[in-house]
Write a protein that holds these residues in place. Structure first.
Motif, PDB file in Angstrom:
ATOM      1  N   ASP A  18       0.813  -1.217   0.000  1.00 30.82           N
ATOM      2  CA  ASP A  18       0.000   0.000   0.000  1.00 30.82           C
ATOM      3  C   ASP A  18       0.850   1.273   0.000  1.00 30.82           C
ATOM      4  OD1 ASP A  18       0.607  -1.033   2.640  1.00 30.82           O
ATOM      5  OD2 ASP A  18      -0.599   0.604   3.456  1.00 30.82           O
ATOM      6  N   TRP A  19       2.161   1.152   0.258  1.00 30.66           N
ATOM      7  CA  TRP A  19       3.048   2.315   0.201  1.00 30.66           C
ATOM      8  C   TRP A  19       3.259   2.766  -1.234  1.00 30.66           C
ATOM      9  CZ3 TRP A  19       7.687   1.353   4.046  1.00 30.66           C
ATOM     10  CH2 TRP A  19       7.183   1.269   5.350  1.00 30.66           C
ATOM     11  N   GLY A  20       2.989   1.881  -2.197  1.00 25.53           N
ATOM     12  CA  GLY A  20       3.156   2.210  -3.607  1.00 25.53           C
ATOM     13  C   GLY A  20       4.604   2.136  -4.049  1.00 25.53           C
ATOM     14  N   LEU A  21       4.866   2.741  -5.171  1.00 19.91           N
ATOM     15  CA  LEU A  21       6.193   2.746  -5.763  1.00 19.91           C
ATOM     16  C   LEU A  21       7.088   3.708  -4.989  1.00 19.91           C
ATOM     17  CD1 LEU A  21       7.729   1.577  -8.217  1.00 19.91           C
ATOM     18  CD2 LEU A  21       7.073   3.651  -9.449  1.00 19.91           C
ATOM     19  N   GLY A  22       8.333   3.288  -4.763  1.00 20.36           N
ATOM     20  CA  GLY A  22       9.289   4.142  -4.073  1.00 20.36           C
ATOM     21  C   GLY A  22      10.509   4.377  -4.932  1.00 20.36           C
ATOM     22  N   GLN A  23      11.175   5.504  -4.705  1.00 18.89           N
ATOM     23  CA  GLN A  23      12.425   5.784  -5.400  1.00 18.89           C
ATOM     24  C   GLN A  23      13.531   5.912  -4.362  1.00 18.89           C
ATOM     25  OE1 GLN A  23      12.684   9.349  -7.814  1.00 18.89           O
ATOM     26  NE2 GLN A  23      14.148   8.333  -9.168  1.00 18.89           N
ATOM     27  N   VAL A  24      14.596   5.147  -4.576  1.00 18.96           N
ATOM     28  CA  VAL A  24      15.729   5.143  -3.646  1.00 18.96           C
ATOM     29  C   VAL A  24      16.417   6.507  -3.698  1.00 18.96           C
ATOM     30  CG1 VAL A  24      17.951   4.082  -3.083  1.00 18.96           C
ATOM     31  CG2 VAL A  24      16.057   2.652  -3.918  1.00 18.96           C
ATOM     32  N   GLN A  25      16.593   7.100  -2.515  1.00 20.06           N
ATOM     33  CA  GLN A  25      17.274   8.386  -2.405  1.00 20.06           C
ATOM     34  C   GLN A  25      18.761   8.185  -2.100  1.00 20.06           C
ATOM     35  OE1 GLN A  25      15.216  11.332  -2.875  1.00 20.06           O
ATOM     36  NE2 GLN A  25      14.083   9.574  -3.626  1.00 20.06           N
ATOM     37  N   SER A  26      19.059   7.194  -1.221  1.00 20.71           N
ATOM     38  CA  SER A  26      20.450   6.900  -0.867  1.00 20.71           C
ATOM     39  C   SER A  26      20.542   5.498  -0.295  1.00 20.71           C
ATOM     40  CB  SER A  26      20.974   7.914   0.158  1.00 20.71           C
ATOM     41  OG  SER A  26      20.273   7.792   1.382  1.00 20.71           O
ATOM     42  N   VAL A  27      21.746   4.929  -0.384  1.00 18.68           N
ATOM     43  CA  VAL A  27      22.050   3.637   0.220  1.00 18.68           C
ATOM     44  C   VAL A  27      23.389   3.805   0.921  1.00 18.68           C
ATOM     45  CG1 VAL A  27      22.445   1.179  -0.150  1.00 18.68           C
ATOM     46  CG2 VAL A  27      20.876   2.416  -1.649  1.00 18.68           C
ATOM     47  N   ILE A  28      23.357   3.751   2.268  1.00 21.46           N
ATOM     48  CA  ILE A  28      24.559   3.967   3.064  1.00 21.46           C
ATOM     49  C   ILE A  28      24.572   2.990   4.230  1.00 21.46           C
ATOM     50  CG2 ILE A  28      25.839   5.612   4.505  1.00 21.46           C
ATOM     51  CD1 ILE A  28      24.418   7.863   2.929  1.00 21.46           C
TER      52      ILE A  28
END
Length: 62
Positions: A18-28
């Motif tokens: 239900d959160w829908g599509l997400g776009q990765v902002q950062s991976v640390i």
């Protein structure tokens, strides 16, 4: 490590559709910050969740 999980990649959270599509902002350091269309910005511990990559913002490989 999932090499498709880079800033700009589009993902879904398998336990929270239900959160829908997400776009990765950062991976640390084993954590990803993702901006989901119906939930907003969320930090996810990648040791506990495997995000489903559905596309990314990188140009196609030759």
């Amino acid at each position: 490590m999932d090499f498709d999980l880079v800033p700009g990649a589009f993902v879904r959270h398998p336990a929270c559709p239900d959160w829908g599509l997400g776009q990765v902002q950062s991976v640390i350091g084993g954590r990803a910050t993702v901006n989901f269309e119906h939930r907003g910005k969320v930090t996810i511990d990648l040791r506990n969740v495997t995000l489903e990559v559905v596309g990314d913002a990188r140009p196609p490989r030759p």
